[in-house]
Write an enzyme that holds these catalytic residues in place. Structure first.
Site, PDB file in Angstrom:
ATOM      1  N   LYS A  10       0.825  -1.209   0.000  1.00  0.00           N
ATOM      2  CA  LYS A  10       0.000   0.000   0.000  1.00  0.00           C
ATOM      3  C   LYS A  10       0.868   1.272   0.000  1.00  0.00           C
ATOM      4  O   LYS A  10       2.078   1.215   0.299  1.00  0.00           O
ATOM      5  CB  LYS A  10      -0.926  -0.031   1.229  1.00  0.00           C
ATOM      6  CG  LYS A  10      -1.953  -1.162   1.177  1.00  0.00           C
ATOM      7  CD  LYS A  10      -2.932  -1.053   2.336  1.00  0.00           C
ATOM      8  CE  LYS A  10      -3.968  -2.146   2.284  1.00  0.00           C
ATOM      9  NZ  LYS A  10      -4.979  -1.995   3.358  1.00  0.00           N
ATOM     10  N   TYR A  50     -12.405  -1.616  -3.356  1.00  0.00           N
ATOM     11  CA  TYR A  50     -12.928  -1.905  -2.019  1.00  0.00           C
ATOM     12  C   TYR A  50     -14.460  -1.861  -1.982  1.00  0.00           C
ATOM     13  O   TYR A  50     -15.045  -1.522  -0.950  1.00  0.00           O
ATOM     14  CB  TYR A  50     -12.337  -0.917  -1.014  1.00  0.00           C
ATOM     15  CG  TYR A  50     -10.917  -1.295  -0.578  1.00  0.00           C
ATOM     16  CD1 TYR A  50     -10.669  -2.498   0.079  1.00  0.00           C
ATOM     17  CD2 TYR A  50      -9.844  -0.448  -0.819  1.00  0.00           C
ATOM     18  CE1 TYR A  50      -9.384  -2.847   0.477  1.00  0.00           C
ATOM     19  CE2 TYR A  50      -8.552  -0.788  -0.413  1.00  0.00           C
ATOM     20  CZ  TYR A  50      -8.330  -1.995   0.230  1.00  0.00           C
ATOM     21  OH  TYR A  50      -7.070  -2.347   0.637  1.00  0.00           O
ATOM     22  N   PHE A  58     -15.304   3.754   7.503  1.00  0.00           N
ATOM     23  CA  PHE A  58     -13.903   4.060   7.184  1.00  0.00           C
ATOM     24  C   PHE A  58     -13.636   4.167   5.684  1.00  0.00           C
ATOM     25  O   PHE A  58     -12.518   4.482   5.270  1.00  0.00           O
ATOM     26  CB  PHE A  58     -12.962   3.018   7.808  1.00  0.00           C
ATOM     27  CG  PHE A  58     -13.224   1.597   7.361  1.00  0.00           C
ATOM     28  CD1 PHE A  58     -12.742   1.118   6.160  1.00  0.00           C
ATOM     29  CD2 PHE A  58     -13.952   0.724   8.162  1.00  0.00           C
ATOM     30  CE1 PHE A  58     -12.968  -0.184   5.748  1.00  0.00           C
ATOM     31  CE2 PHE A  58     -14.191  -0.584   7.773  1.00  0.00           C
ATOM     32  CZ  PHE A  58     -13.699  -1.029   6.548  1.00  0.00           C
ATOM     33  N   ARG A  86      -2.427 -14.640   4.335  1.00  0.00           N
ATOM     34  CA  ARG A  86      -3.200 -13.924   5.357  1.00  0.00           C
ATOM     35  C   ARG A  86      -2.539 -14.102   6.734  1.00  0.00           C
ATOM     36  O   ARG A  86      -2.472 -13.190   7.547  1.00  0.00           O
ATOM     37  CB  ARG A  86      -4.647 -14.411   5.382  1.00  0.00           C
ATOM     38  CG  ARG A  86      -5.416 -14.087   4.126  1.00  0.00           C
ATOM     39  CD  ARG A  86      -5.852 -12.649   4.022  1.00  0.00           C
ATOM     40  NE  ARG A  86      -6.844 -12.298   5.009  1.00  0.00           N
ATOM     41  CZ  ARG A  86      -7.444 -11.120   5.071  1.00  0.00           C
ATOM     42  NH1 ARG A  86      -7.131 -10.161   4.196  1.00  0.00           N
ATOM     43  NH2 ARG A  86      -8.339 -10.873   5.985  1.00  0.00           N
ATOM     44  N   THR A  92      -5.539  -6.994  10.645  1.00  0.00           N
ATOM     45  CA  THR A  92      -5.716  -5.673  10.010  1.00  0.00           C
ATOM     46  C   THR A  92      -5.064  -4.571  10.841  1.00  0.00           C
ATOM     47  O   THR A  92      -4.382  -3.696  10.318  1.00  0.00           O
ATOM     48  CB  THR A  92      -7.231  -5.374   9.868  1.00  0.00           C
ATOM     49  OG1 THR A  92      -7.838  -6.448   9.153  1.00  0.00           O
ATOM     50  CG2 THR A  92      -7.473  -4.064   9.132  1.00  0.00           C
ATOM     51  N   ARG A 103       2.494  -6.928   8.949  1.00  0.00           N
ATOM     52  CA  ARG A 103       1.861  -5.730   9.510  1.00  0.00           C
ATOM     53  C   ARG A 103       2.438  -5.362  10.874  1.00  0.00           C
ATOM     54  O   ARG A 103       2.599  -4.168  11.178  1.00  0.00           O
ATOM     55  CB  ARG A 103       0.347  -5.915   9.568  1.00  0.00           C
ATOM     56  CG  ARG A 103      -0.304  -5.732   8.188  1.00  0.00           C
ATOM     57  CD  ARG A 103      -1.737  -6.110   8.213  1.00  0.00           C
ATOM     58  NE  ARG A 103      -2.451  -5.773   6.983  1.00  0.00           N
ATOM     59  CZ  ARG A 103      -3.598  -6.335   6.633  1.00  0.00           C
ATOM     60  NH1 ARG A 103      -4.148  -7.264   7.402  1.00  0.00           N
ATOM     61  NH2 ARG A 103      -4.197  -5.978   5.517  1.00  0.00           N
ATOM     62  N   ASN A 113      -1.996   0.150   6.778  1.00  0.00           N
ATOM     63  CA  ASN A 113      -1.490  -1.115   7.317  1.00  0.00           C
ATOM     64  C   ASN A 113      -0.590  -1.874   6.348  1.00  0.00           C
ATOM     65  O   ASN A 113      -0.529  -3.100   6.376  1.00  0.00           O
ATOM     66  CB  ASN A 113      -2.653  -1.979   7.830  1.00  0.00           C
ATOM     67  CG  ASN A 113      -3.637  -2.330   6.740  1.00  0.00           C
ATOM     68  OD1 ASN A 113      -3.506  -1.883   5.614  1.00  0.00           O
ATOM     69  ND2 ASN A 113      -4.624  -3.133   7.079  1.00  0.00           N
ATOM     70  N   HIS A 116      -2.134  -5.460   1.571  1.00  0.00           N
ATOM     71  CA  HIS A 116      -3.444  -6.097   1.420  1.00  0.00           C
ATOM     72  C   HIS A 116      -3.204  -7.488   0.857  1.00  0.00           C
ATOM     73  O   HIS A 116      -2.261  -7.692   0.083  1.00  0.00           O
ATOM     74  CB  HIS A 116      -4.303  -5.285   0.435  1.00  0.00           C
ATOM     75  CG  HIS A 116      -5.526  -6.017  -0.024  1.00  0.00           C
ATOM     76  ND1 HIS A 116      -6.703  -5.997   0.689  1.00  0.00           N
ATOM     77  CD2 HIS A 116      -5.745  -6.830  -1.091  1.00  0.00           C
ATOM     78  CE1 HIS A 116      -7.601  -6.743   0.070  1.00  0.00           C
ATOM     79  NE2 HIS A 116      -7.038  -7.252  -1.018  1.00  0.00           N
ATOM     80  N   GLU A 127      -9.929  -9.863  -7.577  1.00  0.00           N
ATOM     81  CA  GLU A 127      -8.840  -8.900  -7.370  1.00  0.00           C
ATOM     82  C   GLU A 127      -7.675  -9.086  -8.351  1.00  0.00           C
ATOM     83  O   GLU A 127      -7.028  -8.108  -8.726  1.00  0.00           O
ATOM     84  CB  GLU A 127      -8.353  -8.987  -5.924  1.00  0.00           C
ATOM     85  CG  GLU A 127      -9.417  -8.498  -4.935  1.00  0.00           C
ATOM     86  CD  GLU A 127      -9.017  -8.652  -3.476  1.00  0.00           C
ATOM     87  OE1 GLU A 127      -7.928  -9.203  -3.199  1.00  0.00           O
ATOM     88  OE2 GLU A 127      -9.790  -8.210  -2.613  1.00  0.00           O
TER      89      GLU A 127
HETATM   90  P1  CMP Z   1      -7.362  -4.454   3.896  1.00  0.00           P
HETATM   91  O1  CMP Z   1      -6.977  -5.815   4.365  1.00  0.00           O
HETATM   92  O2  CMP Z   1      -6.773  -3.961   2.624  1.00  0.00           O
HETATM   93  O3  CMP Z   1      -8.968  -4.428   3.758  1.00  0.00           O
HETATM   94  C1  CMP Z   1      -9.753  -3.276   3.949  1.00  0.00           C
HETATM   95  C2  CMP Z   1      -8.955  -2.128   4.465  1.00  0.00           C
HETATM   96  O4  CMP Z   1      -9.719  -1.133   5.098  1.00  0.00           O
HETATM   97  C3  CMP Z   1      -8.011  -2.611   5.574  1.00  0.00           C
HETATM   98  O5  CMP Z   1      -7.014  -3.404   5.051  1.00  0.00           O
HETATM   99  C4  CMP Z   1      -7.600  -1.306   6.194  1.00  0.00           C
HETATM  100  O6  CMP Z   1      -6.649  -0.592   5.415  1.00  0.00           O
HETATM  101  C5  CMP Z   1      -8.939  -0.574   6.149  1.00  0.00           C
HETATM  102  N1  CMP Z   1      -9.709  -0.750   7.386  1.00  0.00           N
HETATM  103  C6  CMP Z   1     -10.408  -1.825   7.770  1.00  0.00           C
HETATM  104  N2  CMP Z   1     -11.045  -1.606   8.941  1.00  0.00           N
HETATM  105  C7  CMP Z   1     -10.738  -0.351   9.289  1.00  0.00           C
HETATM  106  C8  CMP Z   1     -11.086   0.475  10.385  1.00  0.00           C
HETATM  107  N3  CMP Z   1     -11.883   0.038  11.369  1.00  0.00           N
HETATM  108  N4  CMP Z   1     -10.590   1.723  10.418  1.00  0.00           N
HETATM  109  C9  CMP Z   1      -9.787   2.183   9.421  1.00  0.00           C
HETATM  110  N5  CMP Z   1      -9.433   1.444   8.340  1.00  0.00           N
HETATM  111  C10 CMP Z   1      -9.898   0.193   8.280  1.00  0.00           C
END
Ligand code: CMP
Length: 138
Positions: A10, A50, A58, A86, A92, A103, A113, A116, A127
């Site tokens: 990212k 997304y 969010f 994963r 996350t 992460r 984070n 992905h 994807e």
């Molecule tokens: P990712 O695994 O790419 O999938 C969805 C993304 O949304 C996640 O990683 C984070 O970057 C973001 N995300 C998910 N939950 C939250 C949250 N509660 N607050 C902020 N960002 C979030």
């Protein structure tokens, strides 16, 4: 059985110059890089990527973040790739990610984070072509 997944470094991790470290971890974990690009997502593309999170509080911030700078999507292959990756990337929220996961090592926050990874075969089937077309970047 060998399986494919979509992995993406990212914008926070690209800006933080962690690309080499993260790709080294992925390769050490036994993944083969089948295709890779450096992309600057438009806000529309980030929202489409997304789409499963439409309606979440969010999402607007996530779209801004994901279109704030270059990201690096990769098509990866390994035995049991989706579950294994994963596990390797961790939760996350980096505060909840197991020690040693990507992460835990490289993420700044729950949103920023670092990486992905597809969460299921169904997600990977959507994807991978999102970034690499039906031909998968071949
Ligand atoms: P990712 O695994 O790419 O999938 C969805 C993304 O949304 C996640 O990683 C984070 O970057 C973001 N995300 C998910 N939950 C939250 C949250 N509660 N607050 C902020 N960002 C979030």
């Amino acid at each position: 059985m060998a399986e494919e997944t979509l992995f993406m470094i990212k914008p926070d991790a690209v800006a933080g110059r962690k690309v080499g470290l993260i790709l080294a971890e992925v390769e050490k974990a036994g993944f083969e890089i089948l295709a890779m690009r450096l992309v600057r997502l438009t806000p529309e593309e980030a929202r489409r990527f997304y789409a499963v999170h439409e309606g979440k509080p969010f999402l607007d911030d996530l779209v801004r973040f994901m279109s704030s700078g270059p990201a690096i999507p990769c098509r990866l292959r390994r035995e049991n790739a989706i579950t294994f990756l994963r596990e390797r990337i961790g939760a996350t929220d980096p505060r909840e990610a197991k020690a040693g996961t990507i992460r835990a090592l490289h993420a700044e926050s729950k949103q920023n984070n670092a990486v992905h990874a597809s969460d299921s075969p169904e997600s990977a089937r959507i994807e991978i072509p999102f970034f690499f077309g039906e031909a998968g970047g071949r």
